[in-house]
Design an enzyme around this catalytic site. Structure first.
Site, PDB file in Angstrom:
ATOM      1  N   ASP A  13       0.815  -1.223   0.000  1.00 26.48           N
ATOM      2  CA  ASP A  13       0.000   0.000   0.000  1.00 26.48           C
ATOM      3  C   ASP A  13       0.846   1.269   0.000  1.00 26.48           C
ATOM      4  O   ASP A  13       0.477   2.286   0.564  1.00 26.48           O
ATOM      5  CB  ASP A  13      -0.970   0.017   1.196  1.00 26.48           C
ATOM      6  N   LYS A  16       2.162   2.003  -5.198  1.00 26.13           N
ATOM      7  CA  LYS A  16       2.839   1.512  -6.408  1.00 26.13           C
ATOM      8  C   LYS A  16       1.959   1.658  -7.644  1.00 26.13           C
ATOM      9  O   LYS A  16       2.439   1.975  -8.724  1.00 26.13           O
ATOM     10  CB  LYS A  16       3.209   0.023  -6.247  1.00 26.13           C
ATOM     11  N   GLY A  42      -4.136  -4.857  -3.735  1.00 23.82           N
ATOM     12  CA  GLY A  42      -5.163  -3.936  -4.217  1.00 23.82           C
ATOM     13  C   GLY A  42      -4.485  -2.661  -4.659  1.00 23.82           C
ATOM     14  O   GLY A  42      -3.889  -1.954  -3.853  1.00 23.82           O
ATOM     15  N   HIS A  43      -4.524  -2.380  -5.949  1.00 31.50           N
ATOM     16  CA  HIS A  43      -3.905  -1.158  -6.471  1.00 31.50           C
ATOM     17  C   HIS A  43      -4.999  -0.195  -6.903  1.00 31.50           C
ATOM     18  O   HIS A  43      -5.933  -0.580  -7.590  1.00 31.50           O
ATOM     19  CB  HIS A  43      -3.000  -1.483  -7.659  1.00 31.50           C
ATOM     20  N   GLN A 175       2.553  -6.024  -2.845  1.00 26.26           N
ATOM     21  CA  GLN A 175       2.914  -6.052  -1.419  1.00 26.26           C
ATOM     22  C   GLN A 175       4.166  -5.183  -1.189  1.00 26.26           C
ATOM     23  O   GLN A 175       4.408  -4.281  -1.962  1.00 26.26           O
ATOM     24  CB  GLN A 175       3.134  -7.503  -0.917  1.00 26.26           C
TER      25      GLN A 175
HETATM   26  P1  IMP Z   1      -1.794 -12.741   2.710  1.00 20.68           P
HETATM   27  O1  IMP Z   1      -0.833 -12.170   1.719  1.00 20.68           O
HETATM   28  O2  IMP Z   1      -3.228 -12.514   2.329  1.00 20.68           O
HETATM   29  O3  IMP Z   1      -1.474 -14.159   3.049  1.00 20.68           O
HETATM   30  O4  IMP Z   1      -1.617 -11.912   4.078  1.00 20.68           O
HETATM   31  C1  IMP Z   1      -0.403 -11.936   4.839  1.00 20.68           C
HETATM   32  C2  IMP Z   1      -0.075 -10.577   5.406  1.00 20.68           C
HETATM   33  O5  IMP Z   1       0.254  -9.684   4.339  1.00 20.68           O
HETATM   34  C3  IMP Z   1      -1.229  -9.905   6.140  1.00 20.68           C
HETATM   35  O6  IMP Z   1      -0.692  -9.102   7.180  1.00 20.68           O
HETATM   36  C4  IMP Z   1      -1.858  -9.011   5.083  1.00 20.68           C
HETATM   37  O7  IMP Z   1      -2.545  -7.926   5.643  1.00 20.68           O
HETATM   38  C5  IMP Z   1      -0.613  -8.563   4.344  1.00 20.68           C
HETATM   39  N1  IMP Z   1      -0.862  -8.198   2.928  1.00 20.68           N
HETATM   40  C6  IMP Z   1      -0.969  -9.022   1.868  1.00 20.68           C
HETATM   41  N2  IMP Z   1      -1.157  -8.344   0.743  1.00 20.68           N
HETATM   42  C7  IMP Z   1      -1.158  -7.041   1.070  1.00 20.68           C
HETATM   43  C8  IMP Z   1      -1.270  -5.841   0.307  1.00 20.68           C
HETATM   44  O8  IMP Z   1      -1.410  -5.821  -0.913  1.00 20.68           O
HETATM   45  N3  IMP Z   1      -1.214  -4.681   1.023  1.00 20.68           N
HETATM   46  C9  IMP Z   1      -1.033  -4.658   2.354  1.00 20.68           C
HETATM   47  N4  IMP Z   1      -0.901  -5.759   3.106  1.00 20.68           N
HETATM   48  C10 IMP Z   1      -0.970  -6.939   2.474  1.00 20.68           C
HETATM   49 MG    MG Z   2      -2.803  -2.011  -1.771  1.00 25.83          MG
END
Ligand code: IMP
Ligand code: MG
Length: 336
Positions: A13, A16, A42-43, A175
């Site tokens: 977040d 990007k 989520g972009h 991420q």
């Molecule tokens: P997962 O990727 O859904 O398995 O989540 C693992 C950890 O990464 C959690 O703390 C999520 O909130 C975080 N996370 C995964 N994808 C994102 C992202 O795109 N933005 C922010 N946090 C993320």
């Molecule tokens: Mg995001």
């Protein structure tokens, strides 16, 4: 430069999507290629007042002549992908690799129970369980599911061919560095490495093919889910500073802390960053809103940018001053 890799420097977040869409437009890129984990990302892209919310498609979407590819390292939700292609009418520009692993309903169920939900606080999108099935070699790939055959192909071959032809390619990570399975605070991490070398691997290019690594930081740090966040502020303080954010995918309120120079230095090392982008500078310095020339920034904002450069030893080449794609200061020509 033909191949630029874009990654996040904190916990995701960082903005990007906005930076990728700016580059896709300004540099007239030929392709934007998604690496990273999957639809847990989520972009948000805002261009000419229209908002694009993207979880599967690359953020180069607003450049109508840019191909939109998804590399084999990415986990695909056919449902999310179909929805985005339909909503934005871009199917003819999309190429998804045959070997992308697929998210099944059962992965989503597993991601919303027990350890993953309660301890890690995942996004619940099924990406972790889908990655684990892939490692166990029991998961299905896009070529196995028999849907959308017309958009499937060999992304590594296409990307490398484009680079051989000196075409401009953006490789888009998802991420952030400290959500990396290897470099983050395990187990409070995502299900893969998400640093620049991993993103290259996701799309099938070797490390020597990346000409630039652009590392994106937000002007403050946010995190969702479990894990340590140094300098974490309480909700009242977050609201007072105007830093309140809600997750694009999960709708969760994000935790927040001031910019972390130590993490920025380490992220620069882990990604071998050659350039840095800072987003949401206007949130720290409201007078910066919409500024597009570096000289027009107030002195406090310039001091902050200098501090980031001193801490990382890397030039800050792009600065976001608002959500709109063109609310961007581009210092690349002045510096390089
Ligand atoms: P997962 O990727 O859904 O398995 O989540 C693992 C950890 O990464 C959690 O703390 C999520 O909130 C975080 N996370 C995964 N994808 C994102 C992202 O795109 N933005 C922010 N946090 C993320
Ligand atoms: Mg995001």
């Amino acid at each position: 430069m033909p191949a630029t890799v874009i990654t996040g420097g904190f916990f995701g977040d960082e903005g990007k999507g906005k930076i990728v869409s700016y580059l896709a437009l300004k540099d007239k890129v030929d392709a934007t290629v998604r690496g990273g984990v999957g639809p847990n990302a989520g972009h948000t892209v805002v261009y000419k007042g229209k908002e694009y919310k993207l979880r599967m498609l690359p953020s180069g979407i607003i450049n109508e002549s840019s191909k939109l590819m998804i590399g084999p390292g990415v986990i695909v939700s056919p449902k999310v992908l179909l929805n985005e292609m339909g909503k934005y009418g871009v199917k003819s520009r999309v190429l998804v690799d045959n070997n992308c692993a697929v998210i099944e309903e059962e992965h989503i169920t597993r991601d919303n129970t027990g350890h993953l939900k309660e301890t890690i606080g995942t996004t619940g999108t099924g990406t972790g369980p889908a990655n684990s099935d892939r490692v166990l070699r029991i998961g299905r790939l896009m070529k196995d599911v028999g849907i959308l055959p017309e958009i499937l192909g060999d992304v590594p071959f296409e990307v490398n061919k484009m680079l051989d032809e000196e075409k401009q390619v953006l490789v888009e990570g998802t991420q952030g560095t400290f959500l990396s399975l290897y470099f983050g605070e395990y187990p409070y991490v995502t299900s893969k490495d998400v640093c620049a070398s991993a993103i290259c691997s996701d799309v099938g290019i070797g490390p020597k093919r990346a000409d630039e690594v652009l590392l994106v930081f937000k002007a403050y740090v946010t995190r969702v889910g479990g894990g340590y966040l140094q300098g974490e502020l309480n909700e009242i303080e977050i609201a007072k500073r105007g830093w309140k954010e809600v997750g694009t995918v999960t709708g969760r309120v994000r935790r927040a802390a001031p910019f972390n120079f130590e993490l920025a230095r380490r992220a620069t090392m882990l990604n071998s960053a050659t350039q840095i982008a800072i987003t949401k500078l206007d949130t720290l310095f409201p007078k910066c809103k919409g500024v597009t020339r570096y000289d027009d920034l107030q002195v406090e904002a310039k001091t902050f940018v200098n501090q980031v450069e001193d801490a990382t030893g890397v030039n800050v080449t792009l600065i976001g001053t608002g959500a709109e794609v063109l609310e961007t200061i581009d210092r690349r020509r002045n510096i390089n």
